[in-house]
Design a protein around this motif. Structure first.
Motif, PDB file in Angstrom:
ATOM      1  N   THR A  45       0.808  -1.225   0.000  1.00 21.50           N
ATOM      2  CA  THR A  45       0.000   0.000   0.000  1.00 21.50           C
ATOM      3  C   THR A  45       0.841   1.275   0.000  1.00 21.50           C
ATOM      4  O   THR A  45       0.344   2.342  -0.356  1.00 21.50           O
ATOM      5  N   SER A  48       0.991   1.935  -3.701  1.00 18.76           N
ATOM      6  CA  SER A  48      -0.191   1.614  -4.503  1.00 18.76           C
ATOM      7  C   SER A  48      -0.905   2.862  -5.002  1.00 18.76           C
ATOM      8  O   SER A  48      -1.081   3.834  -4.264  1.00 18.76           O
ATOM      9  N   TRP A  53      -5.378  -0.136  -4.596  1.00 14.24           N
ATOM     10  CA  TRP A  53      -6.021   0.080  -3.300  1.00 14.24           C
ATOM     11  C   TRP A  53      -7.454  -0.453  -3.322  1.00 14.24           C
ATOM     12  O   TRP A  53      -7.909  -1.114  -2.385  1.00 14.24           O
ATOM     13  N   ARG A  54      -8.183  -0.133  -4.374  1.00  8.95           N
ATOM     14  CA  ARG A  54      -9.586  -0.560  -4.461  1.00  8.95           C
ATOM     15  C   ARG A  54      -9.685  -2.078  -4.538  1.00  8.95           C
ATOM     16  O   ARG A  54     -10.589  -2.683  -3.935  1.00  8.95           O
ATOM     17  N   HIS A  57      -9.159  -3.362  -1.105  1.00 10.01           N
ATOM     18  CA  HIS A  57     -10.354  -3.073  -0.293  1.00 10.01           C
ATOM     19  C   HIS A  57     -11.475  -4.056  -0.620  1.00 10.01           C
ATOM     20  O   HIS A  57     -12.150  -4.570   0.289  1.00 10.01           O
ATOM     21  N   LEU A 193     -12.721   3.580   1.476  1.00  9.53           N
ATOM     22  CA  LEU A 193     -11.527   4.123   0.835  1.00  9.53           C
ATOM     23  C   LEU A 193     -11.387   5.614   1.115  1.00  9.53           C
ATOM     24  O   LEU A 193     -10.271   6.122   1.312  1.00  9.53           O
ATOM     25  N   VAL A 198      -7.994   7.532   0.236  1.00 16.93           N
ATOM     26  CA  VAL A 198      -7.654   7.010  -1.091  1.00 16.93           C
ATOM     27  C   VAL A 198      -8.737   7.438  -2.085  1.00 16.93           C
ATOM     28  O   VAL A 198      -9.918   7.145  -1.889  1.00 16.93           O
TER      29      VAL A 198
END
Length: 538
Positions: A45, A48, A53-54, A57, A193, A198
């Motif tokens: 991360t 990233s 990231w998504r 998640h 997020l 993010v």
């Protein structure tokens, strides 16, 4: 069931199937707590971009939902793992901590600190291997204390070790006591997020192309196996490499392997078992060659904290790359003036994934092919944008494609022409037109080199080169010839210094070499291997 509670610490291995550390943890202690900690670096991360990231998640949401279906939840924290565990060990009465081995050296300091905390507080830590097919440390030990520096040497060692373990059974939750406190949502729920800070980096990223998680991984895995069955019946292998599908629905499994949403052992054995069942024959090793390259790069990085760098990296050749921020930025943004390269880079920025043939073409263009810019710069871009960017694997691929390591031939004969290769991979131009709509009306004759189109043709296509679409940033034939000369200088310099021994070749442009990396422990002379097909984009 023994007294005291158990924490299973997720980092990678974001799945329930074939997860030996998780399975063992579920049999220990009076209570079971699955935990994930955002520490600023976990699962990559730190570098990233939004798409990865998504995907992470999504994977955590999927885990949480699966635990919820069985009466539990995924406990999520933010902070230093040692600080968090110090409190949880006391608050929850923890006796056991289980986790999957993270093989790369960048995680060693974190895990050593947690192990030391467990020793200090009387918590038994249990670490199991399942992110790789084999234990990289055993491979190194069998090789005399250093990583097998060539692919062929690697294969010799793993053949001695034997086939990788088969997958573990799925977990049974009936006897597992997963406690969910009343204040779970306030204290332990997975943040959005947005709360994690993010956000999309461009408007196109708001459209979700890839969905992470074990549930989606298993759906795609079933589809992949059906494709493999069809290929085996047709007498060929690796269907998405044999006939690259650049425009189909997302079905690559590479990101799911990267986050451990899909077990690499399950993938490996299902491919081989399917082949044997359909053909009544022993499955050939090349069916899973890309998975073996994955293992190879993981093993090569063990103990080498500089694996993703050129300097201080004992396996990487020191090449005088050119610094050119302007050209690097144009390559990154898909503004090189070469439609095939630009379409690939635009897809990468927007969606977080490009096919292996696109990765090879763009990486070659940046490095030894056209721009002569360091592979480290390209690695930084891929490490941010790719869903499946992995510290060791991504670096290994960049070193290979830039002729910096892992090759029989230092000067690789297959230098991709950004025009001809684009035409071969995208014969109808559909891929380029999708990701570069400014070229959607350009005739196919000029689509891959629009600067050659007569002005009237450009105006009719509403795409005038230099106004609507950039001029090429280099002339490929001239740049590639100059880069070949540069590589010859590298070979001669290394030969003169005794680091590389060049042998005569039947092809003028290729020099076979034996590379002697002095800094590599147990550094016997080696002959590198040029058979790498790449492992990203599985």
């Amino acid at each position: 069931m023994p007294g005291g509670a158990t924490i299973h610490w997720f980092r990678l291995g974001l799945r329930l199937h074939d997860n030996p550390a998780l399975l063992e943890g579920m049999t220990l202690g009076s209570e079971f707590y699955p935990v994930f900690i955002f520490d600023g670096e976990v699962a990559g991360t730190k570098t990233s971009g939004f798409n990865r990231w998504r995907f992470l998640h999504d994977s955590l949401e999927d885990l949480d939902q699966q635990f919820k279906n069985h009466g539990g939840r995924l406990f999520v924290f933010k902070g230093d793992p040692c600080d968090i565990f110090r409190e949880l060990f006391v608050e929850w009465g923890i006796k056991y901590l289980t986790f999957e081995n993270d093989p790369e050296p960048i995680w060693a300091e974190r895990d050593n600190r947690v192990r030391a905390l467990c020793e200090e507080m009387g918590v038994e830590w249990i670490e199991r291997i399942s992110h790789t097919l084999w234990n990289p440390e055993i491979i190194i030990k069998k090789n005399g204390g250093s990583p097998p520096i060539t692919y062929s040497a690697f294969m010799e060692v793993v053949n001695v070790i034997g086939l990788p373990p088969r997958p573990m059974p799925d977990p049974i939750f009936e006897k597992v006591n997963m406690v969910v406190p009343e204040d779970f949502e306030q204290r332990f729920a997975l943040p959005s997020l947005e709360k994690l800070g993010v956000f999309p980096e461009c408007e196109a990223q708001q459209k979700k192309i890839w969905k992470g998680g074990e549930t989606r991984a298993m759906e795609l895995f079933r589809i992949r196996i059906l494709h493999e069955e069809e290929a085996f019946r047709g007498g060929y292998c690796l269907p998405n490499q044999y006939m690259p599908d650049l425009l189909g629905t997302p079905k690559s499994l590479s990101a799911f392997l990267r986050f451990g949403c899909l077990s690499v052992r399950k993938f490996y054995w299902k491919i081989h078992d399917t082949y044997s069942e359909l053909t009544n024959d022993v499955s050939p090793s090349h069916l899973t060659a890309q998975l073996i390259w994955r293992e190879y790069f993981y093993t090569m990085s063990i103990g080498n904290i500089h694996f993703n760098k050129m300097k201080e990296n004992p396996i990487c050749l020191d090449i005088d790359w050119r610094e050119d921020e302007e050209k690097l930025e144009k390559w990154t943004k898909g503004q090189t003036g070469y439609p095939w390269i630009d379409a690939c880079m635009v897809q990468l920025l927007n969606e977080g994934w490009i096919h292996q043939v696109c990765r090879h073409a763009t990486a070659c263009f940046l490095t030894r092919g056209d721009l002569w810019i360091s592979w480290e710069e390209g690695l930084k871009v891929f490490d941010k944008l790719l869903l499946d960017a992995d510290w060791s694997i991504c670096a290994g691929n960049w070193m290979w494609i830039s002729s910096s390591a892992f090759e029989k031939f230092l000067q690789c004969p297959n230098c991709f022409c950004p025009v001809r290769y684009g035409r071969r991979m995208d014969p109808n131009g559909e891929y380029v037109r999708r990701y570069l709509p400014v070229l959607k009306d350009m005739p196919i004759r000029y689509l891959f080199e629009p600067w050659k189109a007569p002005r009237a043709v450009q105006e009719k296509a509403n795409c005038v080169v230099g106004r609507d679409y950039p001029e090429p940033i280099v002339e490929h034939k001239t740049a590639s010839a100059a880069n070949n000369e540069q590589m010859e200088k590298v070979i001669n310099r290394l030969r003169d210094s005794g680091i590389v021994h060049c042998a005569p070749s039947t092809r003028k442009e290729v020099r076979e070499f034996v590379w002697l990396p002095e800094k590599m422990a147990g550094g016997d002379s080696c002959q590198a291997n040029s058979l790498c097909e790449g492992i990203l984009g599985l």
